[in-house]
Design a protein around this motif. Structure first.
Motif, mmCIF file in Angstrom:
data_model
loop_
_atom_site.group_PDB
_atom_site.id
_atom_site.type_symbol
_atom_site.label_atom_id
_atom_site.label_comp_id
_atom_site.label_asym_id
_atom_site.label_seq_id
_atom_site.Cartn_x
_atom_site.Cartn_y
_atom_site.Cartn_z
ATOM 1 N N THR A 96 0.966 -0.835 -0.198
ATOM 2 C CA THR A 96 0.258 -0.117 -0.142
ATOM 3 C C THR A 96 1.056 1.123 0.308
ATOM 4 O O THR A 96 0.527 2.176 -0.448
ATOM 5 N N VAL A 97 1.622 0.999 0.837
ATOM 6 C CA VAL A 97 2.736 2.405 0.758
ATOM 7 C C VAL A 97 2.939 2.943 -0.884
ATOM 8 O O VAL A 97 3.557 3.710 -0.832
ATOM 9 N N LEU A 98 3.926 1.732 -1.484
ATOM 10 C CA LEU A 98 4.376 2.028 -2.796
ATOM 11 C C LEU A 98 3.034 2.002 -4.010
ATOM 12 O O LEU A 98 3.569 3.875 -4.470
ATOM 13 N N LEU A 99 1.811 1.692 -3.316
ATOM 14 C CA LEU A 99 0.982 2.471 -4.279
ATOM 15 C C LEU A 99 0.765 3.787 -3.837
ATOM 16 O O LEU A 99 0.078 4.712 -4.532
ATOM 17 N N LEU A 100 0.336 4.479 -2.666
ATOM 18 C CA LEU A 100 0.296 5.532 -2.216
ATOM 19 C C LEU A 100 1.654 6.313 -3.073
ATOM 20 O O LEU A 100 0.915 7.820 -3.145
ATOM 21 N N GLN A 101 2.151 6.045 -2.911
ATOM 22 C CA GLN A 101 3.814 7.279 -3.782
ATOM 23 C C GLN A 101 3.292 7.053 -5.078
ATOM 24 O O GLN A 101 3.971 8.339 -5.762
ATOM 25 N N LEU A 102 2.333 6.564 -5.821
ATOM 26 C CA LEU A 102 2.141 6.523 -7.143
ATOM 27 C C LEU A 102 1.269 7.359 -6.956
ATOM 28 O O LEU A 102 1.128 7.945 -8.725
ATOM 29 N N LEU A 103 0.566 7.379 -6.413
ATOM 30 C CA LEU A 103 -0.636 8.731 -6.504
ATOM 31 C C LEU A 103 0.066 10.015 -6.074
ATOM 32 O O LEU A 103 0.532 10.579 -5.427
ATOM 33 N N ALA A 104 -0.680 11.228 -7.606
ATOM 34 C CA ALA A 104 -0.531 12.691 -7.185
ATOM 35 C C ALA A 104 -2.076 13.838 -7.299
ATOM 36 O O ALA A 104 -2.565 13.082 -7.946
ATOM 37 N N CYS A 105 -1.118 14.895 -7.091
ATOM 38 C CA CYS A 105 -2.602 15.446 -7.441
ATOM 39 C C CYS A 105 -2.978 15.737 -9.280
ATOM 40 O O CYS A 105 -2.239 15.401 -10.297
ATOM 41 N N PRO A 106 -4.379 15.208 -9.205
ATOM 42 C CA PRO A 106 -4.526 15.484 -10.337
ATOM 43 C C PRO A 106 -4.606 16.547 -10.978
ATOM 44 O O PRO A 106 -4.621 16.347 -13.013
ATOM 45 N N HIS A 107 -4.836 17.815 -10.600
ATOM 46 C CA HIS A 107 -4.520 19.134 -10.878
ATOM 47 C C HIS A 107 -3.481 19.341 -11.795
ATOM 48 O O HIS A 107 -2.316 19.912 -12.574
ATOM 49 N N CYS A 108 -1.981 19.010 -11.002
ATOM 50 C CA CYS A 108 -0.658 19.703 -10.855
ATOM 51 C C CYS A 108 0.494 18.842 -11.312
ATOM 52 O O CYS A 108 1.561 19.383 -11.409
ATOM 53 N N HIS A 109 0.154 17.182 -10.682
ATOM 54 C CA HIS A 109 0.837 16.405 -10.508
ATOM 55 C C HIS A 109 1.902 16.435 -9.785
ATOM 56 O O HIS A 109 3.344 15.664 -9.504
ATOM 57 N N ASN A 110 1.448 16.676 -8.027
ATOM 58 C CA ASN A 110 2.315 17.433 -7.702
ATOM 59 C C ASN A 110 2.642 16.796 -6.396
ATOM 60 O O ASN A 110 0.811 15.659 -5.766
ATOM 61 N N ASP A 111 3.357 15.968 -5.342
ATOM 62 C CA ASP A 111 2.621 15.517 -4.199
ATOM 63 C C ASP A 111 1.758 15.828 -3.320
ATOM 64 O O ASP A 111 1.062 17.249 -3.279
ATOM 65 N N LEU A 112 1.418 14.313 -2.657
ATOM 66 C CA LEU A 112 0.078 14.631 -1.744
ATOM 67 C C LEU A 112 0.131 14.992 -0.558
ATOM 68 O O LEU A 112 1.063 13.886 0.162
ATOM 69 N N GLU A 113 -0.414 15.697 0.737
ATOM 70 C CA GLU A 113 0.045 15.278 1.705
ATOM 71 C C GLU A 113 -1.552 14.686 2.386
ATOM 72 O O GLU A 113 -2.505 15.035 2.236
ATOM 73 N N TRP A 114 -1.228 13.654 3.011
ATOM 74 C CA TRP A 114 -2.364 12.475 3.291
ATOM 75 C C TRP A 114 -3.083 12.813 4.951
ATOM 76 O O TRP A 114 -2.252 12.439 6.469
#
Length: 305
Positions: A3-21
């Protein structure tokens, strides 16, 4: 599933920057957009302010209300021939790709209630299943719990995937692009986010489809109201090749079935007819599959690391 790996694949759909969960929301560290977590499921769908997403809202609402038992269970418990057709369609969708035996990451586009994710998970992939409908994502989670596989469901727009550039091994779509206002935009997002391969499996522009529509076996519009955009195999292949992928399979074949199996599927599932039906369908596709109504296009990135 990591799951940690999959979370790292996700990004903001607007600007593709990092996400803070955070426990109840997700915040983009770049543009500051905030996304909700609904019933434990990330809703990473960009909100458009100009009303352009009205049809998407209609689509999401329609699939939120789909028959939960049928959508969660199919093809389990369905007539044999219906199950065989879907298994055959999945087999065709991957058979030209040199996929690793282990460690594969995959994202399903327009993943519905998780049937494609289940197929991929059983083939050894760690899967993120994306769909515009929260109800579909919830049913995907229920399917995984019921049938014993792992998946990470996410609410997302196929034309603005919340996935990093060139981050996922396999981008996979099965009968999903034709839901979109712009199938081409969905293909561009698959190409942007794929690290290694894509598999596109959609209705094809074909005379067989026109005939099926005339006799009532196929439709121009889905029940959700969207026009079924059947793809031109050559045009899709040209777009994929221009994006730096090698097309390793671009095949049409014939396959007709309804979303829910009917009387014909039950009759063709009878023990005395199974082998005959399968042999006849394979023989037809061996001889005349090139005029068929289904498309599978598989491609590999030329400079994949």
């Amino acid at each position: 599933m990591d799951t940690v790996l999959l979370l790292q694949l996700l990004a903001c759909p607007h600007c593709h920057n990092d996400l803070e969960w955070q426990p109840d929301e997700i915040r983009c560290t770049g543009c500051g957009a905030v996304y909700e977590i609904a019933d434990g499921i990330p809703v990473l769908r960009p909100v458009e302010s100009d009303g352009a997403d009205a049809q998407k809202d209609v689509q999401a609402a329609y699939f939120d209300e789909a028959d939960p038992e049928f959508e969660v269970s199919r093809p389990h418990g369905m007539p044999w021939f219906y199950r065989w057709l879907l298994a055959e369609k999945f087999r065709r969708s991957l058979d030209a790709l040199p996929l690793p035996a282990a460690g594969l990451t995959a994202v399903t586009v327009c993943g519905g209630s998780g049937m494609d994710a289940e197929f991929l998970a059983r083939a050894g992939a760690s899967v993120i299943s994306t769909d515009i409908s929260l109800g579909a994502a919830q049913r995907t989670r229920e399917r995984a719990e019921r049938y014993g596989f792992e998946v990470f469901p996410v609410v997302a727009d196929a034309m603005a995937l919340p996935v990093r550039d060139r981050s996922v091994d396999l981008l996979y779509v099965h009968d999903g692009l034709h839901h979109l206002d712009s199938p081409e935009a969905g293909i561009r997002e698959m190409l942007r986010t794929s690290r290694f391969a894509i598999s596109i499996n959609e209705p094809a522009q074909a005379r067989a489809t026109m005939l099926a529509t005339r006799v009532g076996l196929s439709e121009h519009y889905e029940e959700a109201g969207n026009f079924i955009a059947r793809l031109d195999p050559k045009a899709v292949a040209a777009k994929v090749s221009a994006a730096g992928f090698e097309v390793v399979k671009n095949e049409r074949y014939a396959m007709v079935y309804r979303h829910a199996p009917g009387r014909a599927a039950r009759i063709l599932s009878l023990p005395g007819l199974r082998n005959l039906t399968v042999t006849a369908l394979r023989a037809f596709n061996a001889v005349a599959g090139g005029i068929g109504n289904k498309l599978t296009l598989q491609a590999v990135r030329k400079d994949a690391a």
